[in-house]
Design a protein around this motif. Structure first.
Motif, mmCIF file in Angstrom:
data_model
loop_
_atom_site.group_PDB
_atom_site.id
_atom_site.type_symbol
_atom_site.label_atom_id
_atom_site.label_comp_id
_atom_site.label_asym_id
_atom_site.label_seq_id
_atom_site.Cartn_x
_atom_site.Cartn_y
_atom_site.Cartn_z
ATOM 1 N N LEU A 61 0.830 -1.206 0.000
ATOM 2 C CA LEU A 61 0.000 0.000 0.000
ATOM 3 C C LEU A 61 0.868 1.261 0.000
ATOM 4 O O LEU A 61 0.512 2.278 -0.609
ATOM 5 C CB LEU A 61 -0.931 0.002 1.211
ATOM 6 N N TRP A 62 1.996 1.201 0.679
ATOM 7 C CA TRP A 62 2.951 2.319 0.690
ATOM 8 C C TRP A 62 3.397 2.663 -0.726
ATOM 9 O O TRP A 62 3.505 3.830 -1.103
ATOM 10 C CB TRP A 62 4.147 1.918 1.558
ATOM 11 N N ILE A 63 3.638 1.628 -1.524
ATOM 12 C CA ILE A 63 4.111 1.822 -2.899
ATOM 13 C C ILE A 63 2.967 2.182 -3.836
ATOM 14 O O ILE A 63 3.033 3.170 -4.572
ATOM 15 C CB ILE A 63 4.839 0.554 -3.397
ATOM 16 N N TRP A 64 1.899 1.395 -3.820
ATOM 17 C CA TRP A 64 0.865 1.479 -4.846
ATOM 18 C C TRP A 64 -0.276 2.432 -4.501
ATOM 19 O O TRP A 64 -0.914 2.971 -5.410
ATOM 20 C CB TRP A 64 0.304 0.092 -5.127
ATOM 21 N N LYS A 97 1.906 5.853 -2.886
ATOM 22 C CA LYS A 97 2.897 6.263 -3.888
ATOM 23 C C LYS A 97 4.010 7.052 -3.215
ATOM 24 O O LYS A 97 4.430 8.124 -3.673
ATOM 25 C CB LYS A 97 2.231 7.084 -4.999
ATOM 26 N N SER A 98 4.496 6.501 -2.137
ATOM 27 C CA SER A 98 5.452 7.209 -1.286
ATOM 28 C C SER A 98 6.850 6.621 -1.413
ATOM 29 O O SER A 98 7.027 5.432 -1.693
ATOM 30 C CB SER A 98 4.997 7.125 0.172
ATOM 31 N N ASN A 99 7.830 7.470 -1.176
ATOM 32 C CA ASN A 99 9.217 7.010 -1.036
ATOM 33 C C ASN A 99 9.760 7.372 0.344
ATOM 34 O O ASN A 99 10.945 7.204 0.608
ATOM 35 C CB ASN A 99 10.097 7.598 -2.136
ATOM 36 N N LYS A 155 14.177 8.472 -5.877
ATOM 37 C CA LYS A 155 13.099 8.428 -6.873
ATOM 38 C C LYS A 155 12.759 6.989 -7.258
ATOM 39 O O LYS A 155 12.747 6.623 -8.444
ATOM 40 C CB LYS A 155 13.498 9.230 -8.109
ATOM 41 N N ALA A 156 12.476 6.178 -6.259
ATOM 42 C CA ALA A 156 12.252 4.749 -6.486
ATOM 43 C C ALA A 156 10.846 4.335 -6.054
ATOM 44 O O ALA A 156 10.193 5.014 -5.262
ATOM 45 C CB ALA A 156 13.285 3.928 -5.717
ATOM 46 N N LEU A 168 5.397 5.716 -9.314
ATOM 47 C CA LEU A 168 3.970 5.497 -9.567
ATOM 48 C C LEU A 168 3.165 6.782 -9.388
ATOM 49 O O LEU A 168 2.054 6.900 -9.918
ATOM 50 C CB LEU A 168 3.430 4.405 -8.638
ATOM 51 N N GLY A 169 3.694 7.732 -8.637
ATOM 52 C CA GLY A 169 2.987 8.976 -8.401
ATOM 53 C C GLY A 169 3.285 10.074 -9.401
ATOM 54 O O GLY A 169 2.636 11.134 -9.369
ATOM 55 N N VAL A 170 4.233 9.861 -10.301
ATOM 56 C CA VAL A 170 4.563 10.871 -11.312
ATOM 57 C C VAL A 170 3.443 10.935 -12.350
ATOM 58 O O VAL A 170 3.042 9.910 -12.906
ATOM 59 C CB VAL A 170 5.907 10.554 -12.002
#
Length: 276
Positions: free
Chosen positions: A73-76, A79-81, A103-104, A109-111
Motif C-alpha cells: 500500500l505504501w508503494i501502490w 505512492k510514497s518514497n 526516486k524509487a 507510480l505517483g509521477v
C-alpha cells in the motif's frame, strides 16, 4: 499442501540442484561483516497462481502478511518514497539523509504523465482503463525508469505489472528482474496477489491468475541450509483471504481490510541474514 508451497519448494530444489553459482564473479551485495554475498541461481522462472482457487501464502514458513500488505500500500496506494510512511523498518537501511529512498518505487507510480485523456499517474491510469477500456492490452506499469536510476537508493526488483481482463476476470503478470527466494519470494507473491484483488474489487471484476516472471531467481550462500530445512517440512493447507466487503475504493483500503483466515505455518527459529 498449498500450491504456493509446492511451487516455492520446487523452485528451490531446481535452483539448488541445477543452478549456477556466481562464486567466480565479483558481486555487489555484501553481508553485514563485509563478506561478498554469493548466490546460486536459475534464469527465467515463471510461476502461475490461480487466485480463484487459493491465496498463495507459504506455510513451510510464515509470511508476515500485515507488513507485506502495508509495504504494498505504501508503494501502490500512497505512492510514497518516505520511510516514515511505512509501519515497518524494512527500508531503513536504504533511506537517505532526507528520509526517502530516492526516486524509487512509489515515487515513480505517483509521477503524472500526459495521455490523450488527460494527466494521470500510472496507478490512476490503470484504474481508468479498467473502468473505461477493459479490452485494452496496454494496462501496465513500469517503475524501472532509466533516467532516474542514479537517484534511486535501490533499483526496483519488481518493476512492471501488466493487467489483462478476460470476461469478468482480471489477470496479471508481475515482472521481476531479481528475486531473493528465501527472504522475498512469497512476500512479493502475497503483495501482488492482494494488489490484483484490489484492482479487481475497484473495477467490479474477479481476481484470476497472477503470473510471476523472475529473471534471476537466486538463493544466497548463507541461506542454503535454511532453505534445505524448509524443503524437509510438510506444508499445511493454504489459508483463505478475507477482504472487507464494504471497501470498493482502491484508495480506501487499509492493512486491516485484509486478513488470512486459518493460516497455519511452521515457525522458523533461525534469523535470516539479509545481504545489502
Amino acid at each position: 499442501m498449498s500450491y504456493a508451497d509446492d511451487l516455492f519448494l520446487a523452485n528451490c530444489r531446481d535452483i539448488l540442484e541445477n543452478g549456477v553459482w556466481d562464486t567466480q564473479l565479483e558481486v555487489r551485495p555484501r553481508w553485514a561483516d563485509g563478506t561478498p554475498a554469493h548466490t546460486v541461481k536459475k534464469f527465467g522462472i515463471v510461476n502461475r497462481y490461480d487466485l480463484k482457487k487459493e491465496f498463495p501464502a507459504l506455510t513451510v514458513r510464515r509470511t508476515a502478511f500485515k507488513s507485506c500488505v502495508d509495504e504494498m500500500l505504501w508503494i501502490w496506494q500512497k505512492k510514497s518514497n518516505r520511510i516514515a510512511d511505512l509501519h515497518s523498518h524494512i527500508w531503513d537501511q536504504w533511506a537517505g539523509p532526507d528520509g526517502t529512498i530516492g526516486k524509487a518505487y512509489g515515487y515513480q507510480l505517483g509521477v503524472k504523465h500526459q495521455y490523450r485523456e488527460g494527466m494521470f499517474d500510472q496507478v490512476d491510469r490503470m484504474l481508468y482503463d479498467l473502468k473505461h477500456n477493459p479490452a485494452s492490452r496496454r494496462i501496465m506499469s513500469n517503475i524501472y525508469v532509466h533516467a532516474d536510476l542514479h537517484e534511486m537508493n535501490l533499483y526496483p526488483c519488481a518493476y512492471s505489472l501488466t493487467l489483462n481482463v478476460s470476461g469478468n476476470t482480471l489477470n496479471a503478470i508481475l515482472n521481476q528482474r531479481s528475486q531473493d527466494m528465501l527472504t522475498a519470494n512469497n512476500w512479493n507473491v502475497c503483495q501482488y496477489a492482494v494488489l490484483v484483488h484490489m484492482f479487481a474489487r475497484a473495477s467490479g471484476l474477479e481476481a484470476g491468475e497472477l503470473v510471476h516472471v523472475i529473471a534471476d531467481a537466486h538463493i544466497y550462500d548463507r541461506h542454503v541450509d535454511i532453505v534445505k530445512k524448509l524443503m524437509e517440512r510438510q506444508p499445511y493447507p493454504a489459508p483463505r483471504l478475507w477482504i472487507n466487503p464494504d471497501v470498493t475504493d482502491f484508495y480506501a483500503f487499509t492493512p486491516e481490510d485484509f486478513k488470512l483466515e486459518d493460516y497455519r505455518f511452521h515457525t522458523l527459529e533461525e534469523k535470516i541474514p539479509v545481504a545489502e
